[in-house]
Design a protein around this motif. Sequence first.
Motif, short mmCIF file in Angstrom:
data_model
loop_
_atom_site.label_atom_id
_atom_site.label_comp_id
_atom_site.label_asym_id
_atom_site.label_seq_id
_atom_site.Cartn_x
_atom_site.Cartn_y
_atom_site.Cartn_z
N PHE A 268 -3.94 8.73 8.12
CA PHE A 268 -2.97 8.96 7.07
C PHE A 268 -1.56 8.62 7.51
O PHE A 268 -0.70 8.46 6.70
CB PHE A 268 -2.98 10.43 6.64
N SER A 269 -1.33 8.52 8.79
CA SER A 269 0.03 8.36 9.27
C SER A 269 0.71 7.10 8.73
O SER A 269 1.89 7.14 8.40
CB SER A 269 0.07 8.37 10.79
N SER A 270 0.01 5.99 8.64
CA SER A 270 0.66 4.78 8.13
C SER A 270 1.04 4.94 6.66
O SER A 270 2.11 4.49 6.24
CB SER A 270 -0.23 3.56 8.33
N GLU A 271 0.18 5.59 5.86
CA GLU A 271 0.52 5.83 4.46
C GLU A 271 1.69 6.80 4.36
O GLU A 271 2.60 6.61 3.57
CB GLU A 271 -0.67 6.38 3.67
N GLU A 272 1.66 7.86 5.15
CA GLU A 272 2.73 8.84 5.08
C GLU A 272 4.07 8.22 5.44
O GLU A 272 5.08 8.51 4.82
CB GLU A 272 2.41 10.04 5.97
N THR A 273 4.06 7.32 6.42
CA THR A 273 5.29 6.62 6.78
C THR A 273 5.75 5.74 5.63
O THR A 273 6.92 5.76 5.24
CB THR A 273 5.07 5.76 8.04
N ALA A 274 4.84 4.98 5.06
CA ALA A 274 5.19 4.12 3.93
C ALA A 274 5.65 4.95 2.74
O ALA A 274 6.61 4.58 2.06
CB ALA A 274 4.00 3.25 3.55
N PHE A 275 4.99 6.06 2.48
CA PHE A 275 5.35 6.90 1.34
C PHE A 275 6.74 7.49 1.49
O PHE A 275 7.43 7.72 0.51
CB PHE A 275 4.34 8.03 1.14
N SER A 276 7.16 7.74 2.72
CA SER A 276 8.50 8.32 2.92
C SER A 276 9.60 7.31 2.58
O SER A 276 10.74 7.70 2.41
CB SER A 276 8.64 8.81 4.36
N GLU A 277 9.23 6.03 2.48
CA GLU A 277 10.21 4.99 2.24
C GLU A 277 10.25 4.51 0.79
O GLU A 277 11.02 3.62 0.46
CB GLU A 277 9.94 3.81 3.18
N ILE A 278 9.39 5.07 -0.07
CA ILE A 278 9.39 4.67 -1.48
C ILE A 278 9.54 5.90 -2.36
O ILE A 278 9.32 7.03 -1.91
CB ILE A 278 8.09 3.89 -1.85
N THR A 279 9.87 5.66 -3.61
CA THR A 279 10.05 6.78 -4.54
C THR A 279 8.68 7.42 -4.84
O THR A 279 7.65 6.76 -4.73
CB THR A 279 10.68 6.31 -5.86
N PRO A 280 8.69 8.67 -5.25
CA PRO A 280 7.43 9.30 -5.63
C PRO A 280 6.71 8.53 -6.74
O PRO A 280 5.48 8.44 -6.75
CB PRO A 280 7.85 10.69 -6.10
N ALA A 281 7.45 7.96 -7.68
CA ALA A 281 6.82 7.20 -8.76
C ALA A 281 6.13 5.95 -8.21
O ALA A 281 5.01 5.62 -8.63
CB ALA A 281 7.86 6.82 -9.81
N CYS A 282 6.76 5.27 -7.28
CA CYS A 282 6.13 4.09 -6.65
C CYS A 282 4.88 4.50 -5.89
O CYS A 282 3.89 3.77 -5.89
CB CYS A 282 7.12 3.40 -5.72
N ARG A 283 4.94 5.64 -5.26
CA ARG A 283 3.78 6.16 -4.52
C ARG A 283 2.60 6.36 -5.45
O ARG A 283 1.47 5.95 -5.16
CB ARG A 283 4.16 7.48 -3.85
N VAL A 284 2.83 6.96 -6.60
CA VAL A 284 1.78 7.20 -7.59
C VAL A 284 1.17 5.87 -8.04
O VAL A 284 -0.06 5.72 -8.07
CB VAL A 284 2.32 8.00 -8.80
N VAL A 285 2.00 4.91 -8.37
CA VAL A 285 1.52 3.61 -8.84
C VAL A 285 0.74 2.89 -7.74
O VAL A 285 -0.32 2.32 -7.98
CB VAL A 285 2.68 2.75 -9.38
N TYR A 286 1.25 2.94 -6.53
CA TYR A 286 0.57 2.31 -5.39
C TYR A 286 -0.83 2.89 -5.19
O TYR A 286 -1.83 2.17 -5.12
CB TYR A 286 1.42 2.51 -4.13
N ILE A 287 -0.92 4.20 -5.15
CA ILE A 287 -2.20 4.88 -4.90
C ILE A 287 -3.18 4.60 -6.03
O ILE A 287 -4.35 4.24 -5.78
CB ILE A 287 -1.98 6.39 -4.70
#
Length: 126
Positions: free
Chosen positions: A1-20
């Motif tokens: 999960f660490s790579s996703e968590e790092t990437a998620f910290s650099e994008i907005t929560p909305a972008c995170r939702v769309v990405y996932i």
Amino acid sequence: FSSEETAFSEITPACRVVYILSIFNMELNNGGLCQFFVNPSRSVAPYIEECLETVGAEEHRQLLAEFIGSNQIDLQDLDSFKVFSIQGYRKQTERYDFASFDDAFYQLPSLEAYIVSFIKANISDF
């Protein structure tokens, strides 16, 4: 999960939702839930239900929750789904009734429509 968590910290929560949800939807439309679990995409599995709820895809969330619950699948630990051969993949497809899940998923309204509506409603976050 660490790579996703790092990437998620650099994008907005909305972008995170769309990405996932885009990864989840792509895998399901390409090969079904089993494919999602055996591919590296499984690393976003712990976030799927929350993201489905966020975009209002309640039927999709319920279907996934029922499948996960009835099969006692721990979305935090999907290491048992790792495969290294075609035979390994075939064995995974036999573990659970993935076909029934996939058939039910494909009968639901398009997940893309929920994603697009979410983007439109939150366009300033992109």
